[in-house]
Design an enzyme around this catalytic site. Structure first.
Site, PDB file in Angstrom:
ATOM      1  N   LYS A 282       0.835  -1.196   0.000  1.00  0.00           N
ATOM      2  CA  LYS A 282       0.000   0.000   0.000  1.00  0.00           C
ATOM      3  C   LYS A 282       0.875   1.254   0.000  1.00  0.00           C
ATOM      4  CE  LYS A 282      -3.862  -1.921   2.705  1.00  0.00           C
ATOM      5  NZ  LYS A 282      -4.961  -1.625   1.770  1.00  0.00           N
ATOM      6  N   ARG A 356     -10.520 -11.425   1.759  1.00  0.00           N
ATOM      7  CA  ARG A 356     -11.351 -12.501   1.200  1.00  0.00           C
ATOM      8  C   ARG A 356     -10.635 -13.853   1.262  1.00  0.00           C
ATOM      9  NH1 ARG A 356     -11.614  -9.138  -4.223  1.00  0.00           N
ATOM     10  NH2 ARG A 356     -11.380  -7.556  -2.605  1.00  0.00           N
TER      11      ARG A 356
END
Length: 502
Positions: A282, A356
């Site tokens: 990130k 996920r």
């Protein structure tokens, strides 16, 4: 802060100036210069009406004015708060803003006790009024300075809050008060966990918190470690842990308050205690906020604490997969293919879509409980923030009778508490974006409809039960000057479970 219920009948309201003795009484005024019933009962000599007439307070929602030492009034202080347009009852928004304004004002008041005598919320039973008051006052005293060497100045204001209700509503109000305090305690725990730094709130810390809740409220608890996860073939979850030295924890917390044979509701919470993005790193700006990526886990654990205190008569199981997502020479790479517990293979195109990957194995694990319903909660996608902002949680589920009913339950619980959600679509067309040339699916579907394709990914692991997904990326925390965990969606989840328990 101590809370209690005080009954005020019609006669007491008319003689409120002498019947209610307290350090401060909070009453409502309206924009057309009208007074609430209790305010009118106080105003025997016209001091409140004069304040309205002079323009010292307009009655606008959230406005406030403190009056002291009014002649022939037993209360030492009178706090006027604006309720907007006139009515015997007020809107939920007006009530919330009024009680929040009162809580802020009373925070540094010299009075030790207060009577909150505002009109009830329109078209709602008294439990909504009580819950709103408790949460507002508890929010006003919540502090996030536990790790500061010099603590923030503690408030010296009100310690006792009596919530005035009609005599006919007293029984329901007292029950609601106990539930509301439990809910506030669950929210506080969720906020505390979310606000802790990632070097403190590790997967092990979350596991120990779950153990403490189990001990306090007589719940069952099981903590699975890496070897056990390997034995279960949770290859997708474990792939996220490859780059970190922090050991993963798979937390199972059981509140079996219902009948033995009743199928449980399973809450699954994403517990990424720090998300660097992994190899798909990130940007540095704002990365500190990725300590909040365990907001789903925190809210599920906070909800379990709340229902434990309530002794809720329902079987509820929390499942929390927890780990860090870090880059290193052993980290999972973009292009790697992993095998989930279900046997389905996943091409990892972006290691920053890790939530996920841990949730899918937890959702497969949930099958063993033969659940009545499964609700997963996750700070899953920035795309959901783009879609819904910071007001509504994204709600995703299949479209059929059972799933529509579950969605309606969750939406109703959100509306009931002001912890609102908005239903988003899941359609077969979106699954096209998850196709992989090399595996059963990819872990991302591109930027278009990102929150929807993430939900579609999870849906593939939930075919054997009724399921819903809550994307709380926009609602679990605030940035900027008010940075911190919000405690959401504990009110939604707790009320959903309370409604199920009847």
């Amino acid at each position: 802060m101590d809370f209690s219920i005080k009954t005020i009948d019609a006669k007491s309201a008319l003689t409120a100036h002498k019947a209610i003795k307290t350090g401060c009484i909070v009453v409502g005024v309206f924009e057309n210069k009208k007074l609430s019933a209790v305010a009118a009962g106080l105003d025997k000599h016209g001091a409140i009406a004069a304040a309205l007439k002079s323009g010292d307070i307009t009655g606008k929602i959230g406005s406030s004015l403190l009056l002291r030492n009014i002649a022939d009034i037993a209360a030492e202080r009178v706090l006027l708060v604006g309720l907007g347009e006139e009515g015997s009852t007020v809107t939920e928004k007006a009530y919330q803003q009024a009680v929040q304004a009162a809580a802020r004002t009373l925070l540094n008041l010299g009075s030790n006790d207060v009577v909150l005598a505002l009109p009830s919320i329109k078209d709602r039973d008294i439990s909504a009024t009580v819950r709103g008051a408790v949460i507002a006052f508890r929010e006003s005293i919540f502090r996030a300075d536990s790790l500061k060497s010099k603590k923030d100045t503690a408030p010296v204001g009100v310690k006792k809050v009596a919530i005035a209700v009609a005599t006919t509503e007293a029984t329901l109000a007292k029950t609601s008060l106990l539930q509301s305090i439990a809910l506030a305690n669950g929210m506080d725990l969720t906020k505390e966990l979310g606000n802790l730094p990632p070097n403190v709130c590790t997967p092990t810390y979350l596991a120990n918190t779950a153990k403490q809740i189990a001990a306090d409220y007589k719940m069952g608890v099981e903590i699975l470690d890496r070897k056990q996860l390997q034995a279960l073939k949770m290859g997708s979850f474990l792939s996220v842990t490859n780059g970190t030295v922090e050991p993963p924890k798979f937390i199972v917390l059981k509140h079996m308050g219902g009948k033995v044979k009743d199928a449980p509701v399973v809450l699954v919470g994403k517990g990424i205690t720090f998300d660097s993005g992994g190899i798909s790193l990130k940007p540095g700006a704002g990365m500190d906020e990725m300590k909040y990526d365990m907001g789903g886990a925190a809210s599920v654990i906070g909800t379990m604490r709340a229902i434990g205190e309530m002794k809720l008569k329902l079987n509820v199981i929390a499942v929390v997969p927890s780990c860090e997502n870090m880059p290193s020479g052993s980290a999972t790479r973009p292009g790697d293919i992993v095998t989930s517990m279900s046997g389905q293979t996943i091409e990892v195109l972006n290691t920053d879509a890790e939530g996920r990957l841990i949730l899918c194995d937890a959702l497969t694990y949930a099958e063993r409980f033969n659940p009545a319903a499964v609700v997963d909660v996750a700070t899953l996608t920035g795309a959901c923030v783009t879609s819904l902002g910071h007001h509504n949680t994204g709600l995703f589920t299949r479209h059929d009778a059972k799933h529509d009913a579950l969605a309606d339950e969750l939406l109703a619980a959100g509306k009931e508490t002001g912890d609102t959600a908005w239903r988003m679509p899941i359609e077969e067309a979106y699954n096209e974006q998850l196709k992989s040339n090399f595996a059963d699916m990819a872990n991302i579907g591109g930027p278009a409809g990102g929150s929807i394709t993430a939900a579609c990914f999870l849906e593939r692991f939930t075919k054997k039960y009724t399921w819903a997904h809550l994307d709380i990326a926009g609602t679990a925390w605030k940035s900027g000057a008010a940075k911190g965990s919000t405690g959401r969606p504990v009110p939604l989840l707790t009320t959903f479970l309370m409604n199920r328990a009847g």
